[in-house]
Design a protein around this motif. Sequence first.
Motif, PDB file in Angstrom:
ATOM      1  N   THR A 162       0.812  -1.222   0.000  1.00  0.00           N
ATOM      2  CA  THR A 162       0.000   0.000   0.000  1.00  0.00           C
ATOM      3  C   THR A 162       0.843   1.269   0.000  1.00  0.00           C
ATOM      4  OG1 THR A 162      -0.082  -0.150   2.407  1.00  0.00           O
ATOM      5  CG2 THR A 162      -1.921  -1.124   1.186  1.00  0.00           C
ATOM      6  N   ALA A 163       2.162   1.152  -0.094  1.00  0.00           N
ATOM      7  CA  ALA A 163       3.046   2.312  -0.012  1.00  0.00           C
ATOM      8  C   ALA A 163       2.713   3.349  -1.084  1.00  0.00           C
ATOM      9  CB  ALA A 163       4.502   1.877  -0.157  1.00  0.00           C
ATOM     10  N   THR A 164       2.860   4.607  -0.714  1.00  0.00           N
ATOM     11  CA  THR A 164       2.676   5.702  -1.672  1.00  0.00           C
ATOM     12  C   THR A 164       3.999   6.021  -2.340  1.00  0.00           C
ATOM     13  OG1 THR A 164       3.167   7.406  -0.038  1.00  0.00           O
ATOM     14  CG2 THR A 164       0.870   6.661  -0.201  1.00  0.00           C
ATOM     15  N   LEU A 165       3.946   6.829  -3.393  1.00  0.00           N
ATOM     16  CA  LEU A 165       5.172   7.229  -4.077  1.00  0.00           C
ATOM     17  C   LEU A 165       6.078   8.015  -3.138  1.00  0.00           C
ATOM     18  CD1 LEU A 165       6.439   6.966  -6.906  1.00  0.00           C
ATOM     19  CD2 LEU A 165       5.498   9.218  -7.445  1.00  0.00           C
ATOM     20  N   ALA A 180      11.049   8.121   0.367  1.00  0.00           N
ATOM     21  CA  ALA A 180      11.425   8.691   1.667  1.00  0.00           C
ATOM     22  C   ALA A 180      12.855   8.338   2.059  1.00  0.00           C
ATOM     23  CB  ALA A 180      10.453   8.220   2.744  1.00  0.00           C
ATOM     24  N   SER A 181      13.340   7.182   1.605  1.00  0.00           N
ATOM     25  CA  SER A 181      14.706   6.746   1.946  1.00  0.00           C
ATOM     26  C   SER A 181      15.735   7.221   0.922  1.00  0.00           C
ATOM     27  CB  SER A 181      14.752   5.218   2.051  1.00  0.00           C
ATOM     28  OG  SER A 181      14.416   4.616   0.800  1.00  0.00           O
ATOM     29  N   ASP A 182      15.315   8.062  -0.034  1.00  0.00           N
ATOM     30  CA  ASP A 182      16.187   8.541  -1.102  1.00  0.00           C
ATOM     31  C   ASP A 182      16.870   7.360  -1.794  1.00  0.00           C
ATOM     32  OD1 ASP A 182      17.457  10.359  -2.758  1.00  0.00           O
ATOM     33  OD2 ASP A 182      19.143  10.664  -1.389  1.00  0.00           O
ATOM     34  N   PRO A 183      16.082   6.438  -2.355  1.00  0.00           N
ATOM     35  CA  PRO A 183      16.663   5.201  -2.891  1.00  0.00           C
ATOM     36  C   PRO A 183      17.425   5.419  -4.189  1.00  0.00           C
ATOM     37  CG  PRO A 183      14.337   5.313  -3.434  1.00  0.00           C
ATOM     38  CD  PRO A 183      14.622   6.491  -2.520  1.00  0.00           C
ATOM     39  N   ASP A 184      18.432   4.570  -4.389  1.00  0.00           N
ATOM     40  CA  ASP A 184      19.148   4.540  -5.656  1.00  0.00           C
ATOM     41  C   ASP A 184      18.395   3.707  -6.686  1.00  0.00           C
ATOM     42  OD1 ASP A 184      21.774   5.877  -4.872  1.00  0.00           O
ATOM     43  OD2 ASP A 184      21.636   4.274  -3.383  1.00  0.00           O
TER      44      ASP A 184
END
Length: 373
Positions: free
Chosen positions: A210-213, A218-222
């Motif tokens: 269910t995560a949003t964009l 939020a974790s600044d993913p690569d």
Amino acid sequence: MSTTPAVLVLEDGRAFRGRAYGAVGETFGEAVFSTGMTGYQETLTDPSYHRQVVVMTAPHIGNTGVNDEDPESRRIWVAGYVVRDPARTPSNWRSVRSLDEELAAQGVVGISGIDTRALTRHLRERGAMRAGVFSGPALGDHATLLERVRSSPQMAGANLAAEVATTEPYVVPALGRKRFTVAAVDLGIKGMTPRRMAERGIEVHVLPVTATLEEVYASDPDGVFFSNGPGDPAAADHPTALMRGVLERSTPLFGICFGNQVFGRALGFGTFKLKYGHRGINQPVKDLATGKVEVTAHNHGFAVDAPVGEPSPTPFGRAEVSHVCLNDGVVEGLRLLDRPAFSVQYHPEAAAGPHDAAYLFDRFAALMEDRRA
């Protein structure tokens, strides 16, 4: 060994009589077969098998018992379990209990002593279908049991990812020096998948389906990863919309299994239900770019309907089919030519199974390295 009578009833009316294996009672699900000769513990605990009655084609199951190191998730997910000749006494230095004890402890209703070869041939000819396993007090006349099977839910149209995915985010730290951060959307993720990424210096932030964009970034993913999982991809509207948001940002993206089907939908392709699916650890797949043939682990009953050959236009640039199954020509991988995104329909973490496709995690890391550079 149990002497309690049991019966498996298929929705087309065919029945197989045997003995209870595991829990006594009743269960319903889609009857499918798995061709792996080993790795039954990983199969049982793979969330992709949620609501499926799994028929093992290998006749001897349970020989190595059950241990506490090999589960792919917190519980057994199969709806029911069908074997021919269960082991009477498990023998393995890691075994801590027998398979039938584990099935009974987790309430998984199974059946043994039936002709699984005949059942598998029937499913290959007629296709995967709903089934019920009944034992002990749940036994009744055939007409009543058949009606109960036919009134059980179908797999087509089933939206199941939320039933197996985590409800709270968690982090799997990188092993050794941290190189990258990846946001992994859990559609039914197996435990070995983030572990394989962690071995490559990737810190994995596993998020609910269910995560949003905003939560994904939020974790600044690569990079962003979409996992395997159960159900019909045509019903996975939220993961599809979420993936389109990731593609719009051109973040390196990798999807496997259900994630491959969601990728196909995000690109504008359709999906369809296979007659009996691919399940096992011995499926030959060809990489169309290199001509290399890999033996791979599969568990999917749906596939992407995309043309093989020339690239297809999509809202995110050109896309092409990268891998196909040599048994039936089914699409087994997709990639974008103008953005850093690709997917495969099989399990590169290979638990259990061959390790031919493990390099795909390195390919994902290379995309993130290129993006950073």
